[in-house]
Design a protein around this motif. Sequence first.
Motif, PDB file in Angstrom:
ATOM      1  N   ALA A   1       0.457  -1.605  -0.314  1.00  0.00           N
ATOM      2  CA  ALA A   1      -0.556   0.085  -0.150  1.00  0.00           C
ATOM      3  C   ALA A   1       0.625   1.306  -0.146  1.00  0.00           C
ATOM      4  O   ALA A   1       0.769   2.763  -0.649  1.00  0.00           O
ATOM      5  CB  ALA A   1      -0.884  -0.524   1.130  1.00  0.00           C
ATOM      6  N   GLN A   2       1.640   1.526   0.787  1.00  0.00           N
ATOM      7  CA  GLN A   2       2.815   2.408   0.817  1.00  0.00           C
ATOM      8  C   GLN A   2       3.258   2.338  -0.595  1.00  0.00           C
ATOM      9  O   GLN A   2       3.950   3.175  -0.706  1.00  0.00           O
ATOM     10  CB  GLN A   2       3.782   1.957   1.761  1.00  0.00           C
ATOM     11  N   SER A   3       3.258   1.553  -1.407  1.00  0.00           N
ATOM     12  CA  SER A   3       4.139   1.484  -2.919  1.00  0.00           C
ATOM     13  C   SER A   3       3.254   1.814  -3.469  1.00  0.00           C
ATOM     14  O   SER A   3       4.555   1.703  -4.913  1.00  0.00           O
ATOM     15  CB  SER A   3       5.237   0.174  -2.861  1.00  0.00           C
ATOM     16  N   ARG A   4       2.281   2.210  -3.396  1.00  0.00           N
ATOM     17  CA  ARG A   4       1.230   2.662  -3.964  1.00  0.00           C
ATOM     18  C   ARG A   4       1.074   1.459  -5.714  1.00  0.00           C
ATOM     19  O   ARG A   4       0.158   1.436  -6.033  1.00  0.00           O
ATOM     20  CB  ARG A   4       1.889   3.175  -5.259  1.00  0.00           C
ATOM     21  N   TYR A   5       1.054   0.398  -5.081  1.00  0.00           N
ATOM     22  CA  TYR A   5       0.702  -1.402  -5.566  1.00  0.00           C
ATOM     23  C   TYR A   5      -0.867  -1.025  -5.443  1.00  0.00           C
ATOM     24  O   TYR A   5      -1.778  -0.993  -5.301  1.00  0.00           O
ATOM     25  CB  TYR A   5       0.528  -2.477  -4.229  1.00  0.00           C
ATOM     26  N   GLY A   6      -0.813  -1.509  -7.021  1.00  0.00           N
ATOM     27  CA  GLY A   6      -2.454  -1.487  -7.794  1.00  0.00           C
ATOM     28  C   GLY A   6      -2.706   0.097  -8.453  1.00  0.00           C
ATOM     29  O   GLY A   6      -3.327   0.254  -9.584  1.00  0.00           O
ATOM     30  N   HIS A   7      -2.040   0.568  -8.210  1.00  0.00           N
ATOM     31  CA  HIS A   7      -1.943   2.308  -8.502  1.00  0.00           C
ATOM     32  C   HIS A   7      -1.715   2.734 -10.218  1.00  0.00           C
ATOM     33  O   HIS A   7      -2.307   3.606 -11.100  1.00  0.00           O
ATOM     34  CB  HIS A   7      -2.027   3.078  -8.262  1.00  0.00           C
ATOM     35  N   ASP A   8      -1.374   2.051 -10.810  1.00  0.00           N
ATOM     36  CA  ASP A   8      -0.318   1.541 -12.204  1.00  0.00           C
ATOM     37  C   ASP A   8      -0.698   1.815 -12.692  1.00  0.00           C
ATOM     38  O   ASP A   8      -1.567   0.473 -13.261  1.00  0.00           O
ATOM     39  CB  ASP A   8       1.297   1.765 -11.786  1.00  0.00           C
ATOM     40  N   THR A   9      -2.261   2.541 -13.785  1.00  0.00           N
ATOM     41  CA  THR A   9      -2.714   2.436 -14.555  1.00  0.00           C
ATOM     42  C   THR A   9      -2.523   1.593 -16.052  1.00  0.00           C
ATOM     43  O   THR A   9      -3.562   1.752 -16.820  1.00  0.00           O
ATOM     44  CB  THR A   9      -4.132   2.956 -14.144  1.00  0.00           C
ATOM     45  N   VAL A  10      -1.916   2.860 -15.657  1.00  0.00           N
ATOM     46  CA  VAL A  10      -1.008   2.565 -17.452  1.00  0.00           C
ATOM     47  C   VAL A  10      -0.288   1.495 -17.857  1.00  0.00           C
ATOM     48  O   VAL A  10      -0.576   0.582 -18.737  1.00  0.00           O
ATOM     49  CB  VAL A  10       0.235   4.006 -17.734  1.00  0.00           C
ATOM     50  N   GLN A  11       0.818   0.971 -17.021  1.00  0.00           N
ATOM     51  CA  GLN A  11       2.040  -0.077 -17.090  1.00  0.00           C
ATOM     52  C   GLN A  11       1.297  -0.841 -16.829  1.00  0.00           C
ATOM     53  O   GLN A  11       2.403  -0.763 -15.544  1.00  0.00           O
ATOM     54  CB  GLN A  11       3.383   0.562 -17.074  1.00  0.00           C
ATOM     55  N   VAL A  12       0.166  -1.720 -16.473  1.00  0.00           N
ATOM     56  CA  VAL A  12      -0.229  -2.081 -15.463  1.00  0.00           C
ATOM     57  C   VAL A  12       0.704  -4.030 -15.191  1.00  0.00           C
ATOM     58  O   VAL A  12       0.809  -3.958 -13.878  1.00  0.00           O
ATOM     59  CB  VAL A  12      -1.627  -3.062 -16.139  1.00  0.00           C
ATOM     60  N   TRP A  13       1.263  -3.812 -15.621  1.00  0.00           N
ATOM     61  CA  TRP A  13       2.062  -5.110 -15.270  1.00  0.00           C
ATOM     62  C   TRP A  13       3.147  -4.129 -14.817  1.00  0.00           C
ATOM     63  O   TRP A  13       3.841  -6.100 -13.264  1.00  0.00           O
ATOM     64  CB  TRP A  13       3.240  -5.918 -16.583  1.00  0.00           C
TER      65      TRP A  13
ATOM     66  N   HIS B   1       0.599  -9.222 -15.544  1.00  0.00           N
ATOM     67  CA  HIS B   1       0.427  -9.055 -16.775  1.00  0.00           C
ATOM     68  C   HIS B   1       0.234  -9.781 -17.911  1.00  0.00           C
ATOM     69  O   HIS B   1      -0.789  -9.101 -18.748  1.00  0.00           O
ATOM     70  CB  HIS B   1       2.229 -10.335 -17.465  1.00  0.00           C
ATOM     71  N   ASP B   2      -0.841 -10.520 -16.777  1.00  0.00           N
ATOM     72  CA  ASP B   2      -2.249 -11.236 -17.684  1.00  0.00           C
ATOM     73  C   ASP B   2      -3.118  -9.588 -17.973  1.00  0.00           C
ATOM     74  O   ASP B   2      -3.800  -9.571 -19.015  1.00  0.00           O
ATOM     75  CB  ASP B   2      -2.883 -12.087 -16.494  1.00  0.00           C
ATOM     76  N   LEU B   3      -3.476  -9.627 -16.804  1.00  0.00           N
ATOM     77  CA  LEU B   3      -4.370  -8.073 -16.919  1.00  0.00           C
ATOM     78  C   LEU B   3      -3.612  -6.988 -18.174  1.00  0.00           C
ATOM     79  O   LEU B   3      -4.226  -6.880 -18.589  1.00  0.00           O
ATOM     80  CB  LEU B   3      -3.988  -7.430 -15.863  1.00  0.00           C
ATOM     81  N   PHE B   4      -2.576  -7.576 -18.005  1.00  0.00           N
ATOM     82  CA  PHE B   4      -1.683  -5.861 -18.712  1.00  0.00           C
ATOM     83  C   PHE B   4      -2.195  -6.984 -20.756  1.00  0.00           C
ATOM     84  O   PHE B   4      -2.264  -5.585 -21.307  1.00  0.00           O
ATOM     85  CB  PHE B   4       0.248  -5.779 -18.678  1.00  0.00           C
ATOM     86  N   TYR B   5      -2.118  -7.994 -20.925  1.00  0.00           N
ATOM     87  CA  TYR B   5      -2.162  -8.218 -21.985  1.00  0.00           C
ATOM     88  C   TYR B   5      -3.772  -8.094 -22.242  1.00  0.00           C
ATOM     89  O   TYR B   5      -4.461  -7.961 -23.985  1.00  0.00           O
ATOM     90  CB  TYR B   5      -2.089  -9.452 -22.363  1.00  0.00           C
ATOM     91  N   ILE B   6      -4.585  -8.861 -21.044  1.00  0.00           N
ATOM     92  CA  ILE B   6      -6.143  -8.146 -21.344  1.00  0.00           C
ATOM     93  C   ILE B   6      -6.899  -6.316 -22.238  1.00  0.00           C
ATOM     94  O   ILE B   6      -7.332  -6.060 -22.328  1.00  0.00           O
ATOM     95  CB  ILE B   6      -6.510  -9.181 -20.694  1.00  0.00           C
ATOM     96  N   LEU B   7      -6.136  -5.803 -21.302  1.00  0.00           N
ATOM     97  CA  LEU B   7      -6.249  -4.722 -20.935  1.00  0.00           C
ATOM     98  C   LEU B   7      -5.218  -3.913 -22.811  1.00  0.00           C
ATOM     99  O   LEU B   7      -6.534  -2.939 -23.385  1.00  0.00           O
ATOM    100  CB  LEU B   7      -5.297  -3.874 -19.953  1.00  0.00           C
ATOM    101  N   SER B   8      -4.797  -3.992 -22.715  1.00  0.00           N
ATOM    102  CA  SER B   8      -3.749  -3.518 -23.952  1.00  0.00           C
ATOM    103  C   SER B   8      -4.317  -4.327 -25.435  1.00  0.00           C
ATOM    104  O   SER B   8      -5.248  -3.393 -26.003  1.00  0.00           O
ATOM    105  CB  SER B   8      -2.229  -4.198 -23.966  1.00  0.00           C
ATOM    106  N   VAL B   9      -4.947  -5.603 -25.712  1.00  0.00           N
ATOM    107  CA  VAL B   9      -5.348  -6.297 -26.325  1.00  0.00           C
ATOM    108  C   VAL B   9      -7.342  -5.830 -26.780  1.00  0.00           C
ATOM    109  O   VAL B   9      -7.540  -5.669 -27.540  1.00  0.00           O
ATOM    110  CB  VAL B   9      -5.988  -7.786 -26.474  1.00  0.00           C
TER     111      VAL B   9
END
Lengths: 884, 347
Positions: free
Chosen positions: A403-415, A433-441
């Motif tokens: 939470a302190q390292s802002r995990y989950g908040h990178d919405t652009v480079q999701v991976w 990575h899965d989410l990244f591929y899903i989102l990018s596709v």
Amino acid sequence: MSGSKPDILWSPHHPDRYVICDSELGLYRIGPVGSAEAKAGTLPLSEETAATLLAINSDTPYMKCVAWYPKHEPECLLAVGQANGRVVLTSLGQSHNSACKELVGKEFVPKHARQCNTLAWNPVDSNLLAAGLDKHRADFSVLIWDISSKLSPETSVAAEKIRLSSVDLDSSTVVTKPLYELGQNDACLSLCWLLRDPKLLLAGMHRNLAIFDLRNTSQKTFVNTKAIQGVTVDPHFHDRVASFFEGQVAIWDLRKFEKPVLTLTEQPKPLTKVAWCPTRTGLLATLTRDSNIIRLYDMQHTPTPIGDETEPTIIERSVQPCESQIGSFAWHPSSQNRMVVVSATNRVMTDFTVFERISLAWSSTTSLMWACGRHLYECVEDSAEGVESMIEKDIATKMRERAQSRYGHDTVQVWRNHLLAGGKDAQLKSLWHDLFYILSVSHMKQCAEDMELKLQGNVQSVVYSGIKNIVKTTSGTTESRRCWIGSDRQTDVLRYHSEERCLALRLCGWISRGTDTDVENFLRSLEQEHEWERAAAVALFNLDIRRAIQILNKGAMAEKGDLNLNVVAMALSGYTDEKSSLWREMCSSLRLQLKNPYLCIMFAFLTSEPGAYDGVLYESSVAVRDRVAFACMFLNDAQLPRYIDRLTLEMKEAGNLEGILLTGLTKDGVDLMESYVDRTGDVQTASFCMLKGSPGEVLKDPRVQCWIENYRNLLDAWRFWHKRAEFDIHRGKLDPSSKPLAQVFVSCNFCGKSISYSCSTIPHQGRGFSQYGVSGSPTKSKVTSCPGCRKPLPRCALCLMNMGTPVSNCQGTGKSDEKVDLTRENKLAQFNNWFTWCHNCRHGGHAGHMLSWFRDHTECPVSACTCKCMQLDTTGNLVPSDSS
Amino acid sequence: MQEQSSGEELFATRNMDLHILDHRLRVTSISKNGLVNFTHPLIKLIFLRNRTRCKFFSLTETPENYTVVLDEEGFKELRPSEHLQVESSIWLPLNVVSNGNASSSSQAVGVTKIAKSVIAPLAQQHVSVFMLSTYQTDFILVKEKDLSVVVSTLEEEFNIYKEEGGESVPVHCQDVSNGLHKNGREAIQPTVHPVLIPKNQFCVMSLDPDTLPSIATTLIDVLFYSSSPKEDPQSSPSQECVKFFSFSLIDGYISLVMDTEAQRQFPADLLFTSSSGELWRMVRIGGQPLGFDECGIVAQISQPLADSDISAYYISTFSFDHALVPEEDIVSVTDMLQHQRNEPATS
């Protein structure tokens, strides 16, 4: 203790001695079993302790009750009450003690013989011994003897009008004149001195409890009750007294003596003993006849008897110290919660410690605390940083760090989120990575919906629904038989193609766009990450042995490279498709010894029959995405869905996040995530992951809402309020339905309308709070009156300006902070203009003014008001523990 | 919570409580010859406390018969027989409790204390009483049908409570009956009964109920085997010793009245009595069996004793009444009784 029914008394001063009294008195010493073993005749009391009989006294027959002299000296002096009412002082094993000798044998004789029911030494004035007797006509039933009184009758001043015949005053050891005579024409069944004042004696008389005051013996305080047996005062709470009648215990408060403060649940059998635990507050032990259990009542939370409205809570439980029926028990005077129990027959004794209930508290920051008896244990996670910890950190610690390292908040480079999570967790890496591929596709498709239009249904939902659903709808599959690249040898390997398979490969990350099956980009990225074996395997599956060998060579030569890779490359180069070759035979058996799973599956692929790739597909240490990609290339339409279904099920059961690739963010995915959360407790990842899902059914799933709420609560519990706010903003963006409605309105004092609401009803403007100087630049707008009735808004208690007037200058920021970024300062300035008021005294003003006022004051700034506004807010004094 | 002062003045008017105890009693008699038919129930009632629900049991042996007073639970144990005579009434025991008042100047014990306050008024109202003194207290048994008269008579002097299921409930006249019904026979002048003063000395004693088993054989011996053939009651001279032994077990308390001869048969340290260890002489009242309807008999004896402040126990039996007076006072009592008999008209 009449007849054979035994009783136990602990020595008031020797923690290892006690007396058992039945037909005689037996003094025992208790000790560890080991040391006592040497001597014969020791009695085991428990696994650790044993008792030795020190002395027996059978001088006093017809004992009815016994009381142990409370002072140190003489140390083993006992008063024995007999069936004929006489009280005899006796001793055990103290023959040499002269102080004792004078007293031992002394007898105190009542005027009329009747049973002595009870004895009680005064705890302070230890010369006083109270004896409770049965009723005899108009005689007194409570006699207080002075054991130091001179024995000769003539010294007893003002001798009472006892007509003594000369028959029994033969010896000089008989005392017939009590110091006090109380309770005329009554019977006394139990006695105890009150600890709050040693001049007060509480007596259980016939049908009433009476308090006698020795300073004025003509007065007594009494209450009619049947519960008159076994009166005993709580050693920890001197106004609390227990007494009983048959099966019922009554608890009294001496300050409110009209009726019992409470009565305990009635037992079917009559009670025989009731005793407060001397080492623990509010613990009462009771024993009934013919029972082998002792009932304990824990009255921890009933310190005050404020009538009926505070119904006390009592925790009742039973303990069974021994198998046989219990005759009596006695709490150890100092050893915690310990008692000795004696059986109803044969004088079998048991040393027993009541185990405390354990209460446990788990903080939100992983430390664990539990209390048992007087011990408090704290268990804190070892947070030694430098040392490579053997044990994985607790999930709560991990979530806090993430939470302190802002995990989950990178919405652009999701991976990248897996890097924010520490980058060590393979499953998280796979997930993001899965989410990244899903989102990018899905993103790509939204932009260029050319050939994807051919896919049935909603494009987005197909992408989100995971490979499992994608391959289910596969159609138009073509098969091809290709040559090994760089060789003209024909392979007998069938490779399948379809749009769905291609999409799946993209989701697996093997190929990047279109129907292009070129994996070169992927291989390069793997090489960059030094995943030589995996890259070689991917190259091989794309039928490029040469490239695979090349990658392995590169890997062997790289820094810290494994030279064995060359050997593998060599082996690989010897590939022959001849079924009965030595190469094939050796490779298929020796491959199992290879440690690296990717090397292993390479040979499995090469040595297996076409279409039968179990050695590859079920190698569980190979990443799911690679196995799925492999399956999409080499399994036919019948095999593929079957394999994917099986793998999905496996992933769901294991709660393996790699399976999200298969399930997508569907209900299946939530099932998988559920088992992951069950396994790890990681609601953080679950929340962020599910927020990425397409809005709709997944987010509505109650489990998802539960994770999200729990994560928010967790952030609150850690006082990560800024993180919580950030998360809520993030959530609001992805799931607009989660935005809460306005719950607080500022209403005008005059017209009662909400000042924000009333402006929104004005048709030409959709104004909000922004007009009240709450947002925007201070000069932009000034609305200091109610838009409904035009009356002025209340004034700030500190600056005395009407609300709506912006705060003139931010006084809080010093010169050194001038370089603080302006956006942040702006935001603060906006908040400083905010309305705030105390719910109690209703005074208030600009938030910034109030904040600075209450930094130094506790009372309301309005001069006549004494309201301690800030202290009323339970969270007002807490400081957020996250820094932003 | 109540504050109570035992200062005399505060409670001068009513410092005595009268408790109507929660027992319904029958008065029976077993003939000497028929005793053999009743040994089983008697042994059970005396020794096996846990086997019976009888809470009130008294057995008194006189030369004529055995008087057994017991509650209805105990009465169920006795089988009807020609040897068993049963008085038809239900009797209720009364008990006087002074409210811890130590001010009384009288040191006398027993019926003397209640002679004026209870016995005399009841005699005046023609209520027949059956007295039973024990080591612990004195029970005044009255017939159930007389209860309303008893309450209305004694209400002036006492706080009256009826004990029901362990609770003491205050009783007033109207609770008992609607109207006051007086016993008639106003004019009858009480008969002066002949008295007999045997020579044996008696003691009133008690016993720890837990030690009862240890004296069981002695007790059985004294109770059931004492009347040896040579001691024929009819032939014993009136001035000599008279057989009298009383055992009672009431609400868990044991009381024994026996002569010194019987006492010697018991272990010395088990029975206990007052520290003064006083001895008593007996006055037997009645030449013919007295019956249960005549009233004023107790008053006749207790009143003069009270006038002289002489302690007395009083035990009624099926046939005669027995008063026990301190040995040292027997001479004055004898004088007094003789005086009474010589001038019957003045009593």
